[in-house]
Design a protein around this motif. Sequence first.
Motif, PDB file in Angstrom:
ATOM      1  N   ASP A 303       0.611  -1.226  -0.389  1.00 59.52           N
ATOM      2  CA  ASP A 303       0.553  -0.634  -0.109  1.00 59.52           C
ATOM      3  C   ASP A 303       0.666   1.191   0.173  1.00 59.52           C
ATOM      4  O   ASP A 303       1.592   1.847   0.944  1.00 59.52           O
ATOM      5  N   ASN A 304       0.529   2.096  -1.212  1.00 59.52           N
ATOM      6  CA  ASN A 304       1.513   3.293  -1.425  1.00 59.52           C
ATOM      7  C   ASN A 304       0.659   3.655  -1.114  1.00 59.52           C
ATOM      8  O   ASN A 304       0.724   5.344  -2.114  1.00 59.52           O
ATOM      9  N   ASN A 305       0.477   5.016   0.140  1.00 57.21           N
ATOM     10  CA  ASN A 305      -0.280   5.445   0.326  1.00 57.21           C
ATOM     11  C   ASN A 305      -1.453   5.971   0.459  1.00 57.21           C
ATOM     12  O   ASN A 305      -1.949   7.153  -0.352  1.00 57.21           O
ATOM     13  N   SER A 306      -2.609   4.595   0.097  1.00 62.75           N
ATOM     14  CA  SER A 306      -3.857   4.990   0.565  1.00 62.75           C
ATOM     15  C   SER A 306      -4.813   5.503   0.744  1.00 62.75           C
ATOM     16  O   SER A 306      -4.259   5.533   2.378  1.00 62.75           O
ATOM     17  N   VAL A 307      -5.558   6.565   0.025  1.00 56.73           N
ATOM     18  CA  VAL A 307      -6.547   7.079   1.152  1.00 56.73           C
ATOM     19  C   VAL A 307      -8.112   6.931   1.602  1.00 56.73           C
ATOM     20  O   VAL A 307      -8.954   7.147   1.239  1.00 56.73           O
ATOM     21  N   ASP A 308      -7.851   5.278   0.493  1.00 51.67           N
ATOM     22  CA  ASP A 308      -9.296   4.964   0.257  1.00 51.67           C
ATOM     23  C   ASP A 308     -10.065   3.962   0.748  1.00 51.67           C
ATOM     24  O   ASP A 308     -10.557   3.361   0.495  1.00 51.67           O
ATOM     25  N   ASN A 309      -9.899   3.970   2.298  1.00 52.76           N
ATOM     26  CA  ASN A 309     -10.207   2.990   3.534  1.00 52.76           C
ATOM     27  C   ASN A 309      -9.217   1.106   2.123  1.00 52.76           C
ATOM     28  O   ASN A 309     -10.550   0.641   2.926  1.00 52.76           O
ATOM     29  N   ILE A 310      -8.604   1.284   1.993  1.00 54.26           N
ATOM     30  CA  ILE A 310      -8.188  -0.123   1.626  1.00 54.26           C
ATOM     31  C   ILE A 310      -8.097  -0.778   2.419  1.00 54.26           C
ATOM     32  O   ILE A 310      -8.397  -2.247   2.471  1.00 54.26           O
ATOM     33  N   GLU A 311      -7.933  -0.870   3.670  1.00 51.96           N
ATOM     34  CA  GLU A 311      -8.596  -1.904   4.887  1.00 51.96           C
ATOM     35  C   GLU A 311      -9.836  -2.054   4.808  1.00 51.96           C
ATOM     36  O   GLU A 311      -9.716  -3.625   5.143  1.00 51.96           O
ATOM     37  N   LYS A 312     -10.906  -1.486   4.786  1.00 48.19           N
ATOM     38  CA  LYS A 312     -11.547  -1.867   4.407  1.00 48.19           C
ATOM     39  C   LYS A 312     -11.958  -3.395   3.612  1.00 48.19           C
ATOM     40  O   LYS A 312     -12.470  -4.808   4.167  1.00 48.19           O
ATOM     41  N   VAL A 313     -11.715  -2.858   2.680  1.00 46.69           N
ATOM     42  CA  VAL A 313     -11.650  -4.009   1.157  1.00 46.69           C
ATOM     43  C   VAL A 313     -11.110  -5.156   1.933  1.00 46.69           C
ATOM     44  O   VAL A 313     -12.220  -6.296   1.548  1.00 46.69           O
ATOM     45  N   LEU A 314      -9.647  -5.115   1.824  1.00 44.58           N
ATOM     46  CA  LEU A 314      -9.280  -5.948   2.637  1.00 44.58           C
ATOM     47  C   LEU A 314      -9.477  -7.023   3.370  1.00 44.58           C
ATOM     48  O   LEU A 314      -9.592  -8.665   3.211  1.00 44.58           O
ATOM     49  N   GLU A 315      -9.789  -7.159   4.763  1.00 42.77           N
ATOM     50  CA  GLU A 315     -10.935  -7.259   5.769  1.00 42.77           C
ATOM     51  C   GLU A 315     -12.246  -8.393   4.668  1.00 42.77           C
ATOM     52  O   GLU A 315     -12.238  -9.304   5.174  1.00 42.77           O
ATOM     53  N   SER A 316     -12.636  -7.049   4.021  1.00 39.30           N
ATOM     54  CA  SER A 316     -13.802  -8.380   3.348  1.00 39.30           C
ATOM     55  C   SER A 316     -13.291  -9.064   2.703  1.00 39.30           C
ATOM     56  O   SER A 316     -13.834 -10.387   3.394  1.00 39.30           O
ATOM     57  N   LEU A 317     -11.754  -9.837   2.198  1.00 43.52           N
ATOM     58  CA  LEU A 317     -11.426 -10.262   1.055  1.00 43.52           C
ATOM     59  C   LEU A 317     -11.146 -11.514   2.071  1.00 43.52           C
ATOM     60  O   LEU A 317     -11.463 -12.502   1.927  1.00 43.52           O
ATOM     61  N   GLN A 318     -10.151 -11.302   2.699  1.00 43.42           N
ATOM     62  CA  GLN A 318     -10.025 -11.733   4.097  1.00 43.42           C
ATOM     63  C   GLN A 318     -11.089 -12.659   5.107  1.00 43.42           C
ATOM     64  O   GLN A 318     -10.922 -14.084   4.776  1.00 43.42           O
ATOM     65  N   ALA A 319     -12.664 -12.082   4.871  1.00 45.74           N
ATOM     66  CA  ALA A 319     -13.490 -12.483   5.390  1.00 45.74           C
ATOM     67  C   ALA A 319     -14.233 -14.073   4.681  1.00 45.74           C
ATOM     68  O   ALA A 319     -14.879 -15.316   5.099  1.00 45.74           O
ATOM     69  N   GLY A 320     -13.589 -13.834   3.096  1.00 43.10           N
ATOM     70  CA  GLY A 320     -14.128 -14.507   2.052  1.00 43.10           C
ATOM     71  C   GLY A 320     -13.023 -15.805   1.838  1.00 43.10           C
ATOM     72  O   GLY A 320     -13.141 -16.228   1.061  1.00 43.10           O
ATOM     73  N   LYS A 321     -12.434 -15.736   2.762  1.00 43.71           N
ATOM     74  CA  LYS A 321     -11.065 -16.319   2.852  1.00 43.71           C
ATOM     75  C   LYS A 321     -10.243 -17.085   1.421  1.00 43.71           C
ATOM     76  O   LYS A 321      -8.882 -17.621   1.175  1.00 43.71           O
ATOM     77  N   PHE A 322     -10.106 -15.677   0.814  1.00 42.49           N
ATOM     78  CA  PHE A 322      -8.702 -15.085   0.186  1.00 42.49           C
ATOM     79  C   PHE A 322      -7.500 -14.828   1.114  1.00 42.49           C
ATOM     80  O   PHE A 322      -7.665 -13.795   2.567  1.00 42.49           O
ATOM     81  N   ASN A 323      -6.194 -15.287   1.068  1.00 40.72           N
ATOM     82  CA  ASN A 323      -5.414 -15.096   1.407  1.00 40.72           C
ATOM     83  C   ASN A 323      -4.539 -13.670   0.403  1.00 40.72           C
ATOM     84  O   ASN A 323      -3.033 -13.808   0.595  1.00 40.72           O
ATOM     85  N   VAL A 324      -5.288 -12.749   1.482  1.00 44.30           N
ATOM     86  CA  VAL A 324      -4.645 -11.585   1.003  1.00 44.30           C
ATOM     87  C   VAL A 324      -3.980 -10.725   2.402  1.00 44.30           C
ATOM     88  O   VAL A 324      -5.090 -10.574   3.465  1.00 44.30           O
ATOM     89  N   SER A 325      -2.879 -10.575   1.996  1.00 45.11           N
ATOM     90  CA  SER A 325      -1.797  -9.495   3.409  1.00 45.11           C
ATOM     91  C   SER A 325      -1.634  -7.872   2.718  1.00 45.11           C
ATOM     92  O   SER A 325      -1.597  -7.927   2.207  1.00 45.11           O
TER      93      SER A 325
END
Length: 566
Positions: A303-325
């Motif tokens: 993440d290169n200085n995002s301000v678009d709430n990327i953490e929320k999207v990645l948490e949603s993908l992780q909840a869907g069992k996608f191995n994203v960090s």
Amino acid sequence: MKERRKRDVGSWGRFFWCTFFVVISCVVVTGFTFSTFTIFGEKSRPVLVSSWRKHALESITGESYIPPAISIRETVIFPDQELVFLKYPQSARLFNKDELDCLYFSNNSSDTHIKLPPEDVDHQIVRCPSRPHGFTLSLALKSNVLLPPGPTHQWDNLVYEALIDRDNTTVAFVKGLNLKPERASDPTRFECVYGWNFRKPKFLLRSEVVSIAQEIVRCKTPLSVLNNPQRLNSTIKVSVRMKGKGAILHSVAEPKHRSPPDPPVRKPHVMCICTMVRNQARFLREWVMYHARIGVERWFIYDNNSVDNIEKVLESLQAGKFNVSRHLWPWIKTQEAGFAHCSLRARDSCEWVGFIDVDEFLHLPAGVSLYDVVWNQSSTIAELRISCYNFGPSGLTRVPPKGVAVGYTCRLTAPERHKSMIRPEALNFTLINVVHHFHLRNGFDFLNVDRGVMVINHYKYQVWEVFKEKFYRRVAAYVADWQDDENAGSKDRAPGLGTRAVEPPDWSNRFCEVMDTGLRDRVLQMFEDPETQRMPWQEHQEDDEVESSILMEQLRSKRMVYSEPL
């Protein structure tokens, strides 16, 4: 006479004891001020605040200065923002974005100050808007506790990241050496320096440079650093110095162990992807879901200085069992270094790693799987080079609701450049790369993949509201920003656009020479719901786009606020 002698003796006695008391008091105060001392068996160090700074901070809020439990370790100044690194005591709770303010006070007047909310807080790093000219940046807790400023560094003359590799060498990532791309330099001209405070040369450890290329320096790690990385709750840092010139580069890099000494016999993932993003959260769901379907198992998102709430999207993908960090990578113009860093992180868990952007999709026209492609390679092939086709806006003026792979179907005829998938175990010791390919160890080779087997659909020229973000900054170290009037003929630039983000009247019909619906047809077949005709990523996409737009607008507003002092 005897009475006079008694009076003289008494006077000298009182003078002696007064003098003794003053000297002892000075020694005690000095010891408490400048030394580490022990209380109840624990070592402590007092917090010092210079008198001008203390009074300036007090005048801002009208509150008395209280030395906080946390402190500002240092600040890194970027062209459009500043990173404030906090130092927390052990076991202390980390502060969040709602508990801090970025505080700017004038260097000439203690009455003029500005208070703004931070753009983001990520663990021990606070991201603040740039300071106005003539101001100093500090932080204020909402509880009226003020943090005095720390030392400041410029982003382009800095050792910014470091990790200890499995061979116990330190890999340091450095700005300011200005070495030539794609070429190893002479390591004997440099030395590595380890310490807690680079302004105190008596307490520094020096070691040889094993290799140096581009922004990557590999150092021989001293045994004392390997065996005892911390002292007095202060983490050791690494820096680099050119021999004979004296100056040690500023550093915020604390080398951490990343890899076990021995590689695993069998890695848990066959195929992984590394990417670097800035404000691409609304496109991540489609990109991750598609590549998971064709065989990707693990994603490393830098993440290169995002301000678009990327953490929320990645948490949603992780909840869907996608191995994203997500890995915070705030350093600008460092894509090559970031990919080298990611190759070391991915090496112990991934047989193959692809380096592609979020607007690039691997496409297998023959219908084979990624497993078929990589497992059919000989043991000496360690890099697959994949041709890229650039797609245009395809007549659209708004973001396609079903995603980029379905929406953009018209491209340029000839492929341009390539991207790579590599075996991380086979990378050259120097980690040299130029984004599109890596240097390999002796005995390994690359293969140009047949376009009938695999290509990359690069949705480079999207609708204008998306494409114009490319004018903000290019991430590669050796590519000029589009606002700069240099390298105008570079293939990285959009032809004919110049240096200003002004939409041409015919933008929606540009870059369209060949209709190519191959990937669109496959994506519809794999993902479209037969009843609703919707794609699975559309469930959250509209909310992501609205939230992203709101956050981006808030950021623009924040950066305009400090034009007038509060």
